[in-house]
Design a protein around this motif. Structure first.
Motif, short mmCIF file in Angstrom:
data_model
loop_
_atom_site.label_atom_id
_atom_site.label_comp_id
_atom_site.label_asym_id
_atom_site.label_seq_id
_atom_site.Cartn_x
_atom_site.Cartn_y
_atom_site.Cartn_z
N ASN A 189 -5.41 13.56 -1.05
CA ASN A 189 -5.43 14.30 -2.08
C ASN A 189 -4.43 13.97 -3.12
O ASN A 189 -3.49 14.80 -3.35
CB ASN A 189 -4.92 15.76 -1.49
CG ASN A 189 -5.27 17.25 -2.17
OD1 ASN A 189 -5.65 17.00 -3.40
ND2 ASN A 189 -4.04 18.03 -2.06
N LYS A 190 -4.69 13.00 -3.80
CA LYS A 190 -3.95 12.64 -4.88
C LYS A 190 -4.02 13.52 -6.25
O LYS A 190 -4.97 14.06 -6.60
CB LYS A 190 -4.45 11.11 -5.39
CG LYS A 190 -4.52 10.14 -4.37
CD LYS A 190 -5.09 8.99 -4.90
CE LYS A 190 -5.47 7.95 -3.93
NZ LYS A 190 -6.87 8.22 -3.35
N SER A 191 -2.79 13.94 -6.58
CA SER A 191 -2.91 15.06 -7.70
C SER A 191 -3.05 14.39 -8.95
O SER A 191 -3.07 13.04 -9.14
CB SER A 191 -1.34 15.45 -7.65
OG SER A 191 -0.36 14.26 -8.17
N ASP A 209 0.92 -1.19 0.07
CA ASP A 209 -0.25 -0.14 -0.08
C ASP A 209 0.75 1.26 -0.25
O ASP A 209 1.76 1.33 0.53
CB ASP A 209 -0.95 0.03 1.17
CG ASP A 209 -1.75 1.24 1.44
OD1 ASP A 209 -2.57 1.37 0.58
OD2 ASP A 209 -1.53 2.10 2.26
N VAL A 210 0.47 1.90 -1.01
CA VAL A 210 1.35 3.50 -0.89
C VAL A 210 0.31 4.66 -0.95
O VAL A 210 -0.72 4.43 -1.09
CB VAL A 210 2.20 3.43 -2.15
CG1 VAL A 210 3.15 2.49 -2.15
CG2 VAL A 210 1.43 3.49 -3.59
N CYS A 211 0.80 5.69 -0.80
CA CYS A 211 0.07 6.68 -0.48
C CYS A 211 0.30 8.26 -1.07
O CYS A 211 -0.23 9.36 -0.94
CB CYS A 211 -0.40 7.17 0.80
SG CYS A 211 0.83 7.33 2.05
N THR A 212 1.56 8.17 -1.78
CA THR A 212 1.96 9.24 -2.68
C THR A 212 2.61 8.76 -3.92
O THR A 212 2.99 7.50 -4.10
CB THR A 212 2.96 10.09 -1.76
OG1 THR A 212 4.24 9.37 -1.61
CG2 THR A 212 2.31 10.39 -0.53
N ASP A 266 -11.25 9.03 -2.28
CA ASP A 266 -11.34 9.58 -0.82
C ASP A 266 -12.09 10.87 -0.99
O ASP A 266 -12.53 11.56 0.20
CB ASP A 266 -9.96 9.79 -0.35
CG ASP A 266 -10.13 10.20 1.22
OD1 ASP A 266 -10.11 11.27 1.47
OD2 ASP A 266 -9.59 9.21 1.80
N SER A 267 -12.69 11.22 -2.05
CA SER A 267 -13.59 12.30 -2.21
C SER A 267 -14.26 12.25 -3.68
O SER A 267 -14.02 11.75 -4.59
CB SER A 267 -12.74 13.77 -2.19
OG SER A 267 -11.75 13.86 -3.36
N PHE A 268 -15.17 13.19 -3.64
CA PHE A 268 -15.87 13.25 -4.92
C PHE A 268 -15.11 14.01 -6.01
O PHE A 268 -15.19 13.93 -7.21
CB PHE A 268 -17.22 14.09 -4.87
CG PHE A 268 -18.21 13.40 -4.09
CD1 PHE A 268 -19.08 12.12 -4.50
CD2 PHE A 268 -18.54 13.75 -2.72
CE1 PHE A 268 -19.92 11.55 -3.83
CE2 PHE A 268 -19.38 12.93 -1.97
CZ PHE A 268 -20.14 11.93 -2.56
#
Length: 461
Positions: free
Chosen positions: A139-141, A113-116, A159-161
């Motif tokens: 907040n993935k770019s 699992d990675v997050c950036t 994680d978001s709309f």
């Protein structure tokens, strides 16, 4: 009664009870559950790890240094894989990540699992199969999402709309249909530090279950059909010892799972209950065995699915700290020893909050021992502090060290594998320490020590 059931807890549950609960002990003793598996004391009292004397490691590699017991970390990977057989185990790379760690995880059969974008770059550079990578982040770019889609990562946890819209547009442009999970904030208040509790409503992660955002996110993904929805995801926090939070989280996720089946005629094949499994930082901590965790989590999912009349989705979990945390200790050299009016002894080491911010950030507790020798002296209450220009630069808040502790001694702090190197900084322009992996009588540098030249190379002014 377990320590975590005994009453008020302070800190991030890496600190079990106040310092005054500690009592003097044999200053040469090693509490097995706090140390990597191969750490022992030699006949002359120095610590050895993987068959190597820490004095030799200090001479060759310097201090401070993170020392990783490779046999220990591999065994922890295997225990999670065995304890969660039939599920997917994703090592949470944010705990500690480098190319060597990625290869260890891959060789032991775990996913990652990675997050950036940076963590994804390390994973791909190390050769982790993309289909075994999951991408997190609140907040993935656009570029991070593009790279994930181009690489063909196995799943993206949305994680978001805004992110659903962003990823859907990228998928259309790339002619792809990436697999996604919806991160749900399930309203479970994990008994942990505020900054690492992640499933209550008032925080930045995920879609609210009770506010209805999670159901709307699911509906949006199903109706637009540009993304392949494979499951629901929840992560309730970190350094958790009580499985009741996971049970409540699973129950609420599965109830939503049932509603999705009833409303959309879609039965999602997967469910992720996150990680956050606690480890022992001091003798007050009582972590669960992966086999017990697996049995409990499989059991609670099956019971709830049977009650709801649905098929059990394939389970996945994300241990990070529980795999690498206990497998590493930090080796320091003591520079000064100062008695403060008989209150306590301040022992200053050549690192500090730049290599372990957790004590300052989360009020975490650690243990420590003199590593280069045994002592016949009695114990004194000591506080291990760093070299930084901060009163809060504390490594170990309270520990009994031998009364003859002196400059030049080596000091080892166990349980520093998770988040210490990951969150390390150059505060006061101190270079970050190396990571030394030890196995079968051999040591290798897997992350080299930073130098002053490294720091100056970034300063282009």
């Amino acid at each position: 009664m377990r320590a975590h059931e005994a009453g008020a807890l302070h800190g991030d549950l890496g600190s079990r009870g106040p310092a005054w609960l500690r009592t003097p002990h044999d200053v040469n003793a090693l509490t097995a559950e706090l140390w990597p598996a191969t750490v022992t004391r030699s006949p002359d009292g120095s610590l050895t790890v993987g068959g190597l004397d820490v004095r030799d490691l200090a001479r060759e590699h310097g201090t401070p240094a993170y020392v990783l017991d490779e046999a220990d970390v591999r065994e922890r990977c295997r225990r999670f894989r065995a304890g969660f057989e039939g599920a997917d185990v994703y090592y949470a790379g944010k705990a500690f990540l480098c190319k060597a760690m990625v290869r260890i995880v891959a060789e032991e059969g775990l996913s990652l699992d990675v997050c950036t974008g940076g963590e994804l770059a390390v994973a791909l550079a190390a050769g982790m199969p993309p289909e075994r990578i999951g991408l997190h982040g609140n907040n993935k770019s656009p570029r991070e999402l593009e790279r994930a889609v181009e690489a063909g990562v196995g799943r993206i946890v949305v994680d978001s709309f805004d992110e659903i819209d962003r990823l859907s547009e990228i998928a259309r442009q790339k002619g792809a249909r990436p697999k996604v999970m919806v991160r749900v904030t399930v309203g479970v208040e994990a008994h942990t530090h505020e900054y690492i509790a992640t499933a209550h409503e008032d925080q930045k992660f995920g879609f609210s279950l009770f506010g209805g955002a999670a159901k709307r996110a699911v509906a949006k993904i199903i109706e637009e059909d540009t993304l392949e929805l494979v499951g629901l995801h929840s992560h309730i926090g970190s350094q958790i010892f009580d499985t009741s939070g996971f049970e409540l989280s699973a129950r609420r996720l599965l109830q939503l799972h049932k509603q999705i089946k009833d409303q959309h005629n879609v039965e999602l094949p997967e469910m992720d209950l996150g990680g956050g499994f606690g480890i022992a930082y001091t003798t007050q901590d009582d972590p669960a065995d992966p086999a017990d965790l697996g049995a409990q989590m499989f059991g609670l999912v099956k019971r709830e699915c049977d009650a709801l009349g649905i098929q059990s989705p394939r389970l996945s979990v994300e241990p990070g700290r529980a795999i690498v945390g206990p497998s590493v200790f930090t080796l320091y050299e003591i520079g000064t020893v100062k008695d403060v009016d008989g209150i306590r002894t301040y022992v200053s080491v050549d690192g500090g909050m730049s290599d372990n911010i957790r004590t300052a950030l989360y009020d975490s507790s650690y243990s420590a021992t003199i590593a280069n020798r045994a002592s016949d002296s009695g114990p004194v209450l000591a506080r291990v502090v760093g070299k930084h220009c901060e009163a809060g630069d504390i490594v170990v808040k309270d520990e009994f060290l031998p009364a003859d502790v002196r400059p030049g001694d080596l000091l080892a702090v166990p349980g520093t594998g998770a988040y210490c190197r990951s969150m390390a900084s150059n505060y006061n322009h101190v270079p970050r320490p190396p990571v030394i992996a030890v196995a079968n009588g051999e040591a290798r540098v897997i992350v080299r020590r930073e130098t002053e030249d490294d720091i100056l190379a970034l300063d282009v002014g």
